[in-house]
Each structure stands twice: as structure tokens, then as C-alpha cells.
Design a protein around this motif. Structure first.
Motif, mmCIF file in Angstrom:
data_model
loop_
_atom_site.group_PDB
_atom_site.id
_atom_site.type_symbol
_atom_site.label_atom_id
_atom_site.label_comp_id
_atom_site.label_asym_id
_atom_site.label_seq_id
_atom_site.Cartn_x
_atom_site.Cartn_y
_atom_site.Cartn_z
ATOM 1 N N SER A 184 0.827 -1.201 0.000
ATOM 2 C CA SER A 184 0.000 0.000 0.000
ATOM 3 C C SER A 184 0.864 1.254 0.000
ATOM 4 N N ALA A 185 1.930 1.264 0.801
ATOM 5 C CA ALA A 185 2.812 2.434 0.864
ATOM 6 C C ALA A 185 3.481 2.694 -0.474
ATOM 7 N N ILE A 186 3.973 1.642 -1.111
ATOM 8 C CA ILE A 186 4.639 1.799 -2.414
ATOM 9 C C ILE A 186 3.661 2.349 -3.451
ATOM 10 N N PHE A 187 2.480 1.752 -3.519
ATOM 11 C CA PHE A 187 1.513 2.169 -4.533
ATOM 12 C C PHE A 187 1.012 3.585 -4.275
ATOM 13 N N LYS A 188 0.712 3.904 -3.020
ATOM 14 C CA LYS A 188 0.190 5.233 -2.708
ATOM 15 C C LYS A 188 1.231 6.325 -2.943
ATOM 16 N N ALA A 189 2.484 6.053 -2.578
ATOM 17 C CA ALA A 189 3.543 7.038 -2.797
ATOM 18 C C ALA A 189 3.720 7.310 -4.288
ATOM 19 N N LEU A 190 3.745 6.243 -5.091
ATOM 20 C CA LEU A 190 3.891 6.409 -6.537
ATOM 21 C C LEU A 190 2.677 7.097 -7.146
ATOM 22 N N PHE A 191 1.493 6.708 -6.707
ATOM 23 C CA PHE A 191 0.258 7.284 -7.250
ATOM 24 C C PHE A 191 0.192 8.781 -6.951
ATOM 25 N N GLY A 192 0.469 9.153 -5.695
ATOM 26 C CA GLY A 192 0.418 10.566 -5.325
ATOM 27 C C GLY A 192 1.449 11.385 -6.080
ATOM 28 N N TYR A 193 2.685 10.866 -6.194
ATOM 29 C CA TYR A 193 3.757 11.605 -6.869
ATOM 30 C C TYR A 193 3.492 11.733 -8.360
ATOM 31 N N ILE A 194 3.172 10.605 -9.005
ATOM 32 C CA ILE A 194 2.938 10.630 -10.456
ATOM 33 C C ILE A 194 1.728 11.489 -10.797
ATOM 34 N N GLY A 195 0.686 11.389 -9.979
ATOM 35 C CA GLY A 195 -0.502 12.200 -10.231
ATOM 36 C C GLY A 195 -0.205 13.682 -10.140
ATOM 37 N N PHE A 196 0.619 14.075 -9.161
ATOM 38 C CA PHE A 196 0.910 15.499 -9.012
ATOM 39 C C PHE A 196 1.829 16.025 -10.117
ATOM 40 N N VAL A 197 2.919 15.300 -10.429
ATOM 41 C CA VAL A 197 3.844 15.817 -11.446
ATOM 42 C C VAL A 197 3.184 15.871 -12.820
ATOM 43 N N THR A 198 2.101 15.133 -13.002
ATOM 44 C CA THR A 198 1.380 15.177 -14.276
ATOM 45 C C THR A 198 0.587 16.468 -14.406
ATOM 46 N N PHE A 199 -0.042 16.911 -13.329
ATOM 47 C CA PHE A 199 -0.923 18.082 -13.403
ATOM 48 C C PHE A 199 -0.411 19.285 -12.611
ATOM 49 N N ALA A 200 0.635 19.083 -11.790
ATOM 50 C CA ALA A 200 1.302 20.156 -11.041
ATOM 51 C C ALA A 200 0.291 20.992 -10.250
ATOM 52 N N GLU A 201 0.387 22.337 -10.369
ATOM 53 C CA GLU A 201 -0.452 23.206 -9.539
ATOM 54 C C GLU A 201 -1.923 23.154 -9.918
ATOM 55 N N HIS A 202 -2.251 22.495 -11.031
ATOM 56 C CA HIS A 202 -3.651 22.366 -11.447
ATOM 57 C C HIS A 202 -4.315 21.114 -10.863
ATOM 58 N N THR A 203 -3.579 20.372 -10.034
ATOM 59 C CA THR A 203 -4.119 19.150 -9.442
ATOM 60 C C THR A 203 -5.366 19.464 -8.617
ATOM 61 N N LYS A 204 -6.429 18.724 -8.882
ATOM 62 C CA LYS A 204 -7.703 18.955 -8.190
ATOM 63 C C LYS A 204 -7.862 18.008 -7.015
ATOM 64 N N GLU A 205 -8.865 18.290 -6.189
ATOM 65 C CA GLU A 205 -9.124 17.459 -5.001
ATOM 66 C C GLU A 205 -9.287 15.990 -5.371
ATOM 67 N N VAL A 206 -9.990 15.730 -6.446
ATOM 68 C CA VAL A 206 -10.190 14.365 -6.948
ATOM 69 C C VAL A 206 -9.466 14.285 -8.283
ATOM 70 N N ILE A 207 -8.421 13.482 -8.377
ATOM 71 C CA ILE A 207 -7.501 13.488 -9.517
ATOM 72 C C ILE A 207 -8.192 13.156 -10.834
ATOM 73 N N THR A 208 -9.279 12.391 -10.793
ATOM 74 C CA THR A 208 -9.946 12.021 -12.045
ATOM 75 C C THR A 208 -10.541 13.228 -12.752
ATOM 76 N N ASN A 209 -10.832 14.308 -11.994
ATOM 77 C CA ASN A 209 -11.363 15.516 -12.624
ATOM 78 C C ASN A 209 -10.308 16.272 -13.424
ATOM 79 N N ASN A 210 -9.040 15.814 -13.359
ATOM 80 C CA ASN A 210 -7.972 16.418 -14.146
ATOM 81 C C ASN A 210 -7.801 15.774 -15.522
ATOM 82 N N LEU A 211 -8.461 14.652 -15.748
ATOM 83 C CA LEU A 211 -8.277 13.945 -17.023
ATOM 84 C C LEU A 211 -8.737 14.835 -18.164
ATOM 85 N N ALA A 212 -7.837 15.014 -19.156
ATOM 86 C CA ALA A 212 -8.124 15.942 -20.254
ATOM 87 C C ALA A 212 -9.127 15.383 -21.250
#
Length: 401
Positions: free
Chosen positions: A209-237
Motif C-alpha cells: 500500500s505504501a509503495i503504490f500510494k507514494a507512486l500514485f500521489g507523486y505521479i498524479g501530481f507531477v502530471t498536473f502540477a499546480e492544477h491538481t484537483k481534489e479528486v484526480i480524475t477531474n484532471n483527465l483531459a
């Protein structure tokens, strides 16, 4: 669980420290989960059956058990509320220009969940939860693959190293809330065929769980940066992809609701409707009485009312994680273990217990203050802007009734 979708938002406000805390909290929750189970035993014999019984024995009063039970009920009900908020947030993200408001989408979800009042079998809840897990793994893989396809546009330089005291406690609360499971552990351990493997199960589940959550949080943020929303799926273009994933997550959220709801209902029924102070919910043959569906339906209604009153998903995660999460997953298990096992464990283990208690009290109190203040600001203005970071204005779903 469902709250994984807010981890990139936690990295937005906590940077690399949020990623580090994903691992630290996993270690602490694994440790406290294991020592909580040891508190059920004396000399290898299971003499206590639940979290509440441990609290009553340590505090030497029923009041201690009632406090722990109240925290467990609060956590379970707030989890239900967050599922409803998430449903409204996701559907509004799918159809932002539609005719239905946030409150309307939550209302639709509420009517879909009313049949939960008739759920009296844990077997049915377990089957629903199993398929939820399978579905959620598939959805998470889709999100990660989407982020990987945008690897050329990642912005790792946007992940900060410094900690902002005004925002980091919210991130910690979200992370803690994503790991809370201690209220279910005594029941889980009691139903294992080979109880000696409980520790091994805890270790591997928390490591993965720690490995997956750390990777998910990091990858999700570097993809959308300061535009990251509360729920990451709302960032899908891709609009079709976003709608598909959001609708799938809504279905999963609706199907995830029964487990914490069932736990909260059982806690309340065993505390209030067991013959004292209120009439029992069950007849002499062990069947559920028909009138008992009314308080269960009222429980669903209660979660709906709170959901439309406080429609801020990530901030609610942070607030609840800072309160019930730190107490149930950090402070109480470590304190109970220190009290019951201090004559049979090493000084290192006792020091670790005290360290976890101190961390839980510190992060809990600071997190509640910061999250509560942010939630008040969000409800007053419809958005939350971290102090000193006006460029990272984060829209939050406002009350749209």
C-alpha cells in the motif's frame, strides 16, 4: 480505497514530505495494528474481543469504551459522508454545465443508497466490497497509465521540499485517513483460519500500500502540477475518459458505502438497541425486527444531510483523519500496548509507543486546527487558497443547491 484519488492533492500541499509521510504512516499503522491485536491476548489466550473491550479494561470504566466506540462510529459515518460528497463531486466534474447541481447529484446518490437500511448480512457486504476492490484496482491502473502517457510533460520541479504549516497538516490528515482500518482489525483477526499469519498479512499489505500510494500521489501530481484537483480524475483531459472513469468511481463509491455504514449501524445497535437503553433490534430467534429499519434509514439520511452541508472532500478527509484517524490508528493502540505490555517488552518498544503517542497528539491537534480553519474558509467563500500561495488557488466544490 476511494481516498487514494486525493493523494496527488496531498502532494500539492505537502510536496516530497507528503510522499515520505505515506511511508511513515504506513509503518506506524502497521505497527499499531499489530500491537492492538496483541492487546486482545494474555499469555497466548484471547481474553478480549474488540477494540472497545481493550479500552474498557485499560481505562477501568465503561466510559473509556464508550469514547472509543463514539470515535469508531464517527469515523465510519464520516467515511459514508465522504462517499456521498465524492459522488456529487465526480458527477459534477462529468457534467459541469448540466442541469443538476452538486446537491441534486448527492440526492440521487442518497436515494440509491436507501436500500442499505435493509442490509443485515455481512456476507452480502463482503461480496460487494470484494468486487469494489477489483474495480478500483482497474480504475487506478487506468489513471496511472494515463499519467504515464503524459510523462514527457511531467513537472517534477514543482514538487516542493519546504513545509507550509498552513497546508501540510491537511496533507497528513488525508494520508492518515487513507490508512485507517483499526476498528475492523479485531474482527478480521478473529475470523482468520491461521491467526499466526496476521502479522505477515499486515506487513505485506502495508508495504504494498505504501509503495503504490507514494507512486500514485507523486505521479498524479507531477502530471498536473499546480492544477491538481481534489479528486484526480477531474484532471483527465479526455472528456470521454474522464466521464467513464468518474461514473465508474461513482458506482464504486456507492458500493463502498455499505461497509462503513454496516459497521456504524452495528456499533450503534450494540450500544443503544440491545435491550438497554432502547428496545432490541432483534427478536428471540435472532431475526431483525421490521421497525429497526427506520433508525437505519435515518442513519442514511443523516449522512446525506451532512454531505450537502459540508461538500468539501479533501478538507473533510484531512479533518477526520486528524481527529479519529490519529486517535484510533496512532494514540490509543500505542497507549493500550504501553499500558498492558510494558512489563514484557523492551525499552525500545516502549519508547516507540511513546513516540507514536506524541506524534499522534501533535499531528492530530495541529491538523484539526488547520483543516477546520480551511474548511470554514472554504464554506464561507467556496474555495480554499493556501496562505502565501495565491497562484495555487484550488477550487473546491461549493454548495450549489
Amino acid at each position: 480505497g476511494m481516498f487514494l484519488v486525493s493523494l496527488p492533492y496531498a502532494v500539492l500541499h505537502g510536496g516530497y514530505w507528503s510522499v515520505i509521510f505515506v511511508v511513515i504512516v504506513a509503518f506506524i499503522c502497521c505497527y499499531t495494528g499489530r500491537v492492538l491485536i496483541t492487546c486482545l491476548y494474555e499469555d497466548g489466550v484471547r481474553v478480549r474481543a474488540s477494540y472497545r473491550e481493550i479500552a474498557e479494561f485499560v481505562f477501568r470504566s465503561r466510559l473509556g469504551g464508550m469514547v472509543v466506540n463514539a470515535a469508531a462510529i464517527t469515523e465510519a459515518l464520516m467515511t459514508c459522508i465522504l462517499y456521498l460528497v465524492l459522488c456529487g463531486d465526480l458527477m459534477l466534474g462529468c457534467f459541469p454545465e448540466g442541469q443538476l447541481s452538486f446537491t441534486a447529484w448527492v440526492s440521487v446518490s442518497f436515494f440509491c443508497l436507501l436500500p442499505c437500511a435493509a442490509l443485515t448480512s455481512l456476507r452480502h457486504v463482503s461480496w460487494i466490497s470484494f468486487w469494489n476492490t477489483v474495480t478500483h484496482v482497474i480504475i487506478n491502473c487506468i489513471i496511472i497509465v494515463y499519467c504515464l502517457t503524459r510523462a514527457a510533460h511531467w513537472q517534477p520541479q514543482k514538487v516542493q521540499f519546504h513545509v507550509d504549516i498552513n497546508t501540510f497538516p491537511i496533507s497528513v490528515g488525508i494520508i492518515v485517513f487513507s490508512y485507517t482500518s483499526h476498528i475492523f482489525l479485531p474482527t478480521l483477526e478473529s475470523n482468520l483460519m491461521d491467526k499466526s499469519r496476521f502479522g505477515l498479512m499486515m506487513n505485506w499489505t502495508h508495504i504494498l500500500s505504501a509503495i503504490f500510494k507514494a507512486l500514485f500521489g507523486y505521479i498524479g501530481f507531477v502530471t498536473f502540477a499546480e492544477h491538481t484537483k481534489e479528486v484526480i480524475t477531474n484532471n483527465l483531459a479526455s472528456e470521454p475518459l474522464k466521464v467513464t472513469v468518474n461514473v465508474a468511481l461513482v458506482v464504486k463509491a456507492l458500493c463502498s458505502y455499505p461497509l462503513p455504514y454496516f459497521a456504524a449501524a452495528n456499533f450503534l445497535e450494540s450500544s443503544l438497541f440491545s435491550g438497554w437503553p432502547l428496545p432490541s433490534c432483534w427478536n428471540s430467534t435472532g431475526d431483525f425486527k421490521l421497525w429497526a429499519l427506520l433508525p437505519r434509514a435515518a442513519l442514511v439520511l443523516f449522512t446525506y444531510v451532512i454531505a450537502i452541508t459540508v461538500p468539501h472532500f479533501a478538507l473533510l478527509c484531512g479533518l477526520i483523519g486528524s481527529f479519529t484517524g490519529t486517535m484510533l490508528s496512532f494514540v490509543w493502540p500505542a497507549y493500550f500496548h504501553f499500558s498492558l505490555k510494558r512489563h514484557s517488552v523492551s525499552c525500545f518498544v516502549l519508547g516507540l509507543d511513546l513516540l507514536i503517542i506524541g506524534m499522534g497528539l501533535l499531528f492530530g491537534s495541529v491538523g484539526m486546527f488547520v483543516s477546520g480553519r480551511a474548511l470554514h474558509k472554504a464554506m464561507s467563500h467556496g474555495y480554499y487558497s493556501p496562505p502565501g500561495n495565491s497562484s495555487a488557488l484550488t477550487p473546491i466544490v461549493a454548495m450549489r443547491s
